[in-house]
Design an enzyme around this catalytic site. Structure first.
Site, mmCIF file in Angstrom:
data_model
loop_
_atom_site.group_PDB
_atom_site.id
_atom_site.type_symbol
_atom_site.label_atom_id
_atom_site.label_comp_id
_atom_site.label_asym_id
_atom_site.label_seq_id
_atom_site.Cartn_x
_atom_site.Cartn_y
_atom_site.Cartn_z
ATOM 1 N N PHE A 1 -17.220 56.882 16.794
ATOM 2 C CA PHE A 1 -15.926 56.406 16.285
ATOM 3 C C PHE A 1 -16.057 55.594 14.997
ATOM 4 O O PHE A 1 -15.099 54.976 14.561
ATOM 5 C CB PHE A 1 -15.184 55.617 17.365
ATOM 6 C CG PHE A 1 -14.714 56.494 18.483
ATOM 7 C CD1 PHE A 1 -13.625 57.338 18.302
ATOM 8 C CD2 PHE A 1 -15.379 56.517 19.699
ATOM 9 C CE1 PHE A 1 -13.197 58.172 19.320
ATOM 10 C CE2 PHE A 1 -14.962 57.350 20.718
ATOM 11 C CZ PHE A 1 -13.873 58.180 20.542
ATOM 12 N N HIS A 2 -17.240 55.567 14.414
ATOM 13 C CA HIS A 2 -17.384 54.966 13.089
ATOM 14 C C HIS A 2 -16.685 55.907 12.111
ATOM 15 O O HIS A 2 -16.945 57.096 12.101
ATOM 16 C CB HIS A 2 -18.878 54.839 12.756
ATOM 17 C CG HIS A 2 -19.175 54.005 11.551
ATOM 18 N ND1 HIS A 2 -18.754 54.337 10.296
ATOM 19 C CD2 HIS A 2 -19.861 52.844 11.410
ATOM 20 C CE1 HIS A 2 -19.178 53.428 9.425
ATOM 21 N NE2 HIS A 2 -19.837 52.501 10.082
ATOM 22 N N GLU B 1 -23.853 51.402 1.482
ATOM 23 C CA GLU B 1 -23.086 51.815 2.668
ATOM 24 C C GLU B 1 -21.863 50.929 2.798
ATOM 25 O O GLU B 1 -21.958 49.707 2.677
ATOM 26 C CB GLU B 1 -23.902 51.665 3.968
ATOM 27 C CG GLU B 1 -25.030 52.626 4.152
ATOM 28 C CD GLU B 1 -25.694 52.464 5.524
ATOM 29 O OE1 GLU B 1 -25.063 51.900 6.439
ATOM 30 O OE2 GLU B 1 -26.849 52.885 5.653
ATOM 31 N N GLU C 1 -32.365 49.720 6.650
ATOM 32 C CA GLU C 1 -31.987 48.405 7.191
ATOM 33 C C GLU C 1 -33.131 47.727 7.939
ATOM 34 O O GLU C 1 -33.036 47.433 9.138
ATOM 35 C CB GLU C 1 -30.748 48.531 8.085
ATOM 36 C CG GLU C 1 -29.545 48.998 7.283
ATOM 37 C CD GLU C 1 -28.238 49.023 8.081
ATOM 38 O OE1 GLU C 1 -28.290 48.942 9.308
ATOM 39 O OE2 GLU C 1 -27.160 49.131 7.451
ATOM 40 N N ARG D 1 -32.390 52.597 17.706
ATOM 41 C CA ARG D 1 -33.132 52.844 16.478
ATOM 42 C C ARG D 1 -33.867 51.558 16.132
ATOM 43 O O ARG D 1 -33.708 50.568 16.840
ATOM 44 C CB ARG D 1 -32.199 53.251 15.353
ATOM 45 C CG ARG D 1 -31.077 52.249 15.204
ATOM 46 C CD ARG D 1 -30.158 52.605 14.068
ATOM 47 N NE ARG D 1 -29.158 51.550 13.956
ATOM 48 C CZ ARG D 1 -28.317 51.397 12.944
ATOM 49 N NH1 ARG D 1 -28.334 52.269 11.965
ATOM 50 N NH2 ARG D 1 -27.456 50.407 12.903
#
Lengths: 674, 674, 674
Positions: free
Chosen positions: B360-361, B310, B157, B118
């Site tokens: 897995f976050h 976040e 971000e 990204r």
């Protein structure tokens, strides 16, 4: 089950093959005469010829020089030495790379590999494939019926990963074949995450420079594709040589713990699997990992004998530090390969090169010549290999299987984003294999798709990624009464690297009788105490799981920390079988004890019980005899090993009864009639 | 001072925002219903929607699919959940990168970023900006007046550094605007050194592959330019959504200790600053650096409430080792943000993804579902956040300011060639902040251009590079009676990275009352003894200065070594104020003592004196009430904290008087009427 | 033997040169007046001018601005300061790189160097060479007869390695000249290995991105070529300035332990060799390696005085940690250079730059100005250098030679594939040099092609690669009665990097009286015990050899391990001489003892016997006087050194007889009439 081409090969060779890579093009023809004389002295009966000879055979495009090879083939044949003739396609000539620089593999950093080493080709390159097919055809035309020809050696150590445009084209073709339509691919790769949806096949490229963090399913498929693209090259050349003559075995040489090629997929395409292995003599456990490799290679083709194709006579030269094989070590390592199913002892290379990258790689005939320690050990070994001819073609039996899966390996080590990203699949596998090796249990290695029916115990190390068929096979194995020993972070994702739904471990929640709420990797240096039912305690580290029993029982629980009282090792009855699941990394002694308890409880034969662990004990057999190999890896003291029955030590010709005495680094191969 | 759009937002949301990133495009619509049901169970009142949805919204150039988003917006609205709608420009679709590969940022190694992660855009690319504007316009057209819309979340971000040709073009434009003529630039960059003189703007390129050693002024301007180029992208999208409707707040999410964007410049362009923060649970001091971030973010817009946009519900997955947040830690960290001025508790993300890089976050709703520990903690927290609605919009007061300056950071860490090149600006800042935190002093963070009049003490950590306005402000602060505590290697260069003339430290020689002859970084392992006037000694290391007093006095001198007798800590009276300058790195206890002595001597209120340092104590207030937050970061024991007056613990609803008892990891939020 | 241009230069300068790099283009003309005034205060008699001034002299292609340089040259001349005028070709202007980006060197990673540092040129680029010749011609036209001109300083620190297409073209030309025909090259490079045979010169490229493992002979030739390509640039500019005026010395500045240029080949092309040296003050042994450099530089032109061209007045700024030179250290290091044959003490640079990469590199005149410690030390040193004028032009004698060979260095460190690949040639050389330095023995440094007749002892550290002429010279040296001390892994390959045939060490088997069966590098941490004939034992590590005596005798044998009883140190009589060969790495004390025993046994004069090793003792002489330098490297205590005869300390003017007393860090230079 035995491959008929290999049976014929064995007959021709008269037992076990002994020899090495031979590169006569590096030497003046006058040296060839000396070579052959010394080969005979050493008992060499086969050489691998021409592995890097493309530039010598086709010095200009379409201009061939076979004269020197004719002469060498004839000379070898006259001296009774068979030839494993190589297609030279691992080293494309410089003229090809100048005419078509696009054959160079683009590396992960976006730059081409360039000329000056080897394996400088993109396996997906149509141009590379065309030129490789042409030289292969020429060679096959000329030598298929040469009387020296015993085997075809296709290319060498297939390996390059390429990020070329041609690779992208081939990757798309591969993906189309796999997924059929782009929506299926998007689903498989979870491309909605971070907005990576593809709407056209042409949008897909190989995942070149690794930036930040790449889609893990795409990486996984790229690993599979790379293995398959290399295999396509192998198959193309194999089919060419077969088209000229069908009764000669065809192989290529594989490598040790090689992550870039899924040998389970390759093995059926080979007449025999062949291993190049260079254990580090500075590693005191290198013979244990060698044993695992040997078991893997024997298993790759369902127990058929395999070929030890390359090893070093002493030191190698590719590492930072290249330690010699001390006296006796080369012999012992060679016998070890035979003890686990090899039908050959071959070396890289026959004569040490004066120049080039590997000028200090040891050879059967080193720089210090025929009087050298190494050549004298080679001559002695050649004599012994000849004495062991009866073991050729014999096989082994095992009641324990260890799962080893390239897809699982890639899942753990190539795709990142895991709770911890320092898994070493090989270390984990060796952690499970080592106690079995120390206890002299014969072990087969299996893939998720192997036939599991011969086994009593199935050991599954950290099988993070396992496909549905594998899950079904493991489940069925337990249901039918097998014992499954599985370690943590197994059964987590499907073969697309997607987390299996309905709670961890989605694949094995019923099997292990527990649900895992969350994976809790340990902090650096963190240690836990684990208590067993009988009061013993052990320390654990590296990993924990917040596990909740659902029918399973705790073999051990945490005695401290936030998970105190929660299960650390789970046992579950499943169908007629039993499952033991390690939810943490136990210290070695405790882990070994649990594993070996399960093996014994499963009724596995414990034939060499009580023999010290540094004495490696194995047996090959055919219909009439058993051949017991006893190898003393201790260099300091002799050893005496009890042996039931009466037999003949093939190495000494002496009768043996009741026990066998082994010198330091000594060995015996006892033939016992059945 | 309060932003009216944010005041309206607070009214709409009814207090504090609670929720997380929501990516429904990853799931089947059937899952959406379950999502909304569970969101309601958890008390979610806002989600950030569509952050990576560009490929789902515009699957082909100019072809839009808004149906799914319409449905989700409606569904959320029907369930009383507001939407922070994202422009999806952080993840350009693959088709855009295939049509225009030049949008990929060229990285420092000269190779393009490529597709598969990204943030794969050059912020200076006109093409990227054109397509980003188009999708933003389409979204704003369609949803500006949707009743669910509560806020705009511009992109995500912001961060890429690009070395493209388009970046060079934009860099030149930026430089022309800054310097006007090329001679001024040459002077500013000292280009006569090593013969780098430019005679034409077109000769200037972004400083791509870092070779050897680049001009430090050019690097510095490139850092500034990169921050500004990203900010131009933000402003362009912000202005588009504003053009459709002006009363909705617009923000983007910033990152923790993020060196690539000067948030002091960005903050005025935002309606509210928003923080994404992922403290490492394996770091026992991560809550202290989180506290500093929270203070910084509150300060960025002059004390207005900020948004925690976040955080992770438990473990992240981007590091090598990703440790879970143990039970209670996520709640405590969330309350900590509120305790320092946040008006929201948001997470990435709502539901854990099955695949993709962050599978897995952790998520509010993890793979193990609604019965999981994590989801139960989320539900509990949602309830508490609702109870804390009264704190929304309240503010804080501080008498101490700590300087934090991106230009100074870049000077110390990006431009090399310093006496030592292992400065860590963040570590240094935390070294100064930590004793203040441990003593429960409220602290604001200031830039060199902030209004310093509210403060009694100004702490300046290693301000190597500071511009003339900053120098003047610091000097004026002291002259008017403030206390300045400054550490070594401050005031050395001007804002072009040129050494200030007339002896070190050119900016502050008069202020500190001393001249530095030479900077003497310490050898590895070297330690010195420093003696204070009262006879105490302390050890020092890492850095010394050959300092000569010019009016200042020595608070401490070296007791050994070649600088024996020379000042190690200098105190100076300046105007009506006082300056303390550390010319070496004192051991922690001694440094803290000097700093805290100065704070006390300056008359700073010490409200929570005596409370153990692991109990974090802060207060927010409005015109009528004060809200005292007491957070026990100790996991092992309860604690009792004395509290003047009488109030109500909002979390329990109970009356509190005289003292508050806190469980291990416990918290209280006591409303005390003013 | 003395170069007449240098003799004239010495006369002009009136003894020793003192000064530094002067970059007036960085400063306003008003500063120039102050500069010259302070230079006079400091006793500066020469500056190096215009090293990076190309952009200031030729701001646009073909447009020249010499006015400022005229003014500076005149000003210096008026103040009695000579000029070492630089051609500015180390820093091509930005306009040249924009017009011709192909002049940028392509680095080993395939990317161009880019603009923003220095040395950004491919030395093989015809365009670079054309523009460099043009500016050189213009400078020479204008200043050849300027009265200030004393010396030409060609470019600066020649160094770039380039992988450009132009480099490949030049490499081919170089190879053609060396090998004549392609078959000879193939033989020299052993290209049959891994099938790398070339059939046309055009197929050969520079060995760009290092992948896997490159042909070691090609790498070796590329190192030689790179050194020669740089030297071609030097020669071209030298010849231009000579064409205008032939009586001015021409040099370029070399670097310390610089692996990219074979200074043995360069030295004959220079009027004097000149050294830039930046010993790390944080390294307690940096003065020993400096001493070796000084001996090397004196030896490069057969004992003629050399020039210390650049050193730092205090700290540098290019490392991670840049420690200052403590008081007295700069003076001592400067005297040390003079004590080993330097005829100048020069610095980089005169005045510290305000900006740019080296803004914190110390200068004669630092940021803290004329009152600074550093400038006061410079003024003191200038006075002393003037007092030492009599030593200018004097020379030194040595009876011991140490071999130092760039080809051997490249062989050990650049071409990989050795038994171990962590050789440090410099460390090895220093290991051999250090005991000689500690015992105050004068040492010359020799190449394999130097005249060895003046020496009694020849020390050969790890000469893995040595050419046939070198082998013959070493052999002849021993045959005629010299003592050779040689350490392991010497004489292994020829100058093409091919293993010499007939058993290791092919070059020296007869010389050392032993054959090596195999090299046995030690395992990590492995140690052995070695026993000497007299019963002493010592430990050894890192390396062993399986050695078999053939006429030699064992000075020491292994007392343990698999090689127990085999020779560890061999002594052999050869012709009229003696050879000692170390087959392992002895611990320092034992190694030093053997080496020093051999030196004494060879009858080498031991003039300063008994003087503590931290007092450096040397002597320069001319026909009438000897100049004894005594330098106390100890900072803690004074020392008294006995001195035969009677003389005058030039630094104090006092008479000295019998002994000399030295302060901590003190020095004396005693003139003793012969």
């Amino acid at each position: 089950m035995t491959n008929p081409r290999m049976r014929a090969f064995r007959d021709r060779i008269g037992g076990l093959a002994f020899g090495g890579d031979y590169n006569p093009e590096q030497w003046d023809p006058s040296v060839w005469r000396e070579d052959v004389r010394l080969m005979r002295e050493a008992g060499v009966n086969m050489v691998s010829l021409g592995v890097f000879a493309w530039a010598s055979l086709e010095p200009e495009p379409g201009k061939y020089e076979f004269g020197w090879l004719d002469e060498v083939m004839d000379l070898l044949h006259e001296n009774g030495i068979s030839v494993n003739l190589a297609t030279p396609t691992a080293a494309p000539p410089v003229w090809l790379t100048r005419m078509h620089p696009e054959v160079f593999p683009i590396m992960a950093d976006g730059e081409p590999f360039g000329f000056g080493s080897r394996l400088h080709y993109d396996p997906s390159s149509p141009i590379y494939r065309e030129y490789a097919a042409r030289i292969t055809t020429k060679l096959a035309e000329r030598y298929s019926h040469h009387p020296a020809l015993a085997m075809w050696h296709i290319s060498n150590e297939y390996g390059p990963t390429a990020y070329n445009e041609a690779a992208s084209v081939n990757f798309r073709r591969w993906l189309k074949r796999k997924y059929g339509d782009i929506a299926t691919l998007n689903e498989a790769w979870t491309t909605r995450f971070w907005g990576q949806v593809y709407t056209d096949w042409d949008q897909i490229e190989v995942p070149s420079i690794p930036r930040s963090w790449m889609n893990p399913s795409r990486i996984l498929d790229f690993k599979r594709f790379t293995s398959d693209a290399l295999m396509e090259c192998f198959i193309a050349e194999r089919d060419i040589v077969r088209s000229f003559r069908d009764d000669i075995p065809v192989m290529t040489n594989f490598m040790r713990f090689y992550r870039n090629a899924d040998y389970w997929r390759w093995a059926p395409e080979e007449d025999a699997v062949a291993l190049d292995i260079y254990p580090d003599p500075a590693d005191p456990d290198s013979h244990v990992s060698a044993a695992f490799q040997f078991d893997l290679f024997r298993s790759l083709k369902g127990g058929q004998p395999w070929m030890l194709m390359e090893q070093a006579a002493s030191a190698v030269s590719q590492w930072k530090l290249n330690v010699v094989k001390e006296p006796g070590r080369m012999r012992l390592g060679s016998l070890q390969a035979l003890s686990r199913g090899a039908d050959s002892v071959m070396f890289f290379q026959w004569r040490a090169s004066r120049g080039g990258q590997e000028r200090f790689h040891s050879a059967m005939l080193p720089h210090s010549g025929p009087t050298s320690r190494t050549f004298r050990e080679i001559v002695d070994l050649g004599r012994e290999v000849k004495l062991l001819a009866p073991v050729a073609g014999t096989t082994m039996q095992a009641e324990i299987a260890v799962l080893f899966d390239w897809n699982g390996w890639w899942g753990l080590e190539e795709t990142h984003g895991l709770p911890r990203n320092d898994f070493s699949y090989v270390d984990t596998v060796m952690r499970h294999y080592t106690p079995l090796w120390r206890s002299h249990y014969p072990v087969d290695v299996v893939s998720p798709h192997s036939d599991l029916s011969p086994y009593k115990v199935l050991v599954i190390p950290n099988a993070y990624l396992i496909d549905d068929a594998g899950v079904a096979a493991v489940t069925e194995f337990a249901r039918r009464g097998g014992t499954v020993v599985m370690s943590f972070f197994s059964g987590v994702v499907d073969d697309c690297n997607r987390v299996r739904p309905n709670g961890y471990p989605g694949a094995f929640r019923a099997l292990i009788g527990a649900k895992i709420d969350e994976y809790w990797p340990a902090r650096p240096g963190e240690r836990f105490t684990v208590a067993f039912a009988d009061g013993r305690t052990a320390s654990a580290s590296w990993w924990r799981e917040d596990i909740h029993l659902e029918g399973g029982t705790a073999l051990a629980t945490y005695a401290d920390g936030l998970l105190r009282g929660r299960a650390a090792v789970v046992a579950n009855s499943f169908g007629s079988g039993r499952v033991v699941y390690f939810a943490t990394l136990l210290e070695e002694a405790a882990f070994d004890a649990v594993l070996l308890d399960e093996v014994r409880a499963a009724g596995v034969t414990d034939r060499f019980r009580g023999v010290p662990s540094h004495i490696e004990c194995t047996a090959r057999r055919d219909g009439r005899n058993e051949y017991v190999f006893l190898l003393n890896h201790g260099a300091d003291a002799p050893a005496t090993v009890p042996l039931d029955g009466r037999g003949t030590d093939l190495l000494t010709g002496e009768e043996v009864a009741g026990e066998v005495r082994l010198d330091p680094l000594g060995a015996a191969v006892v033939r016992v009639p059945l």
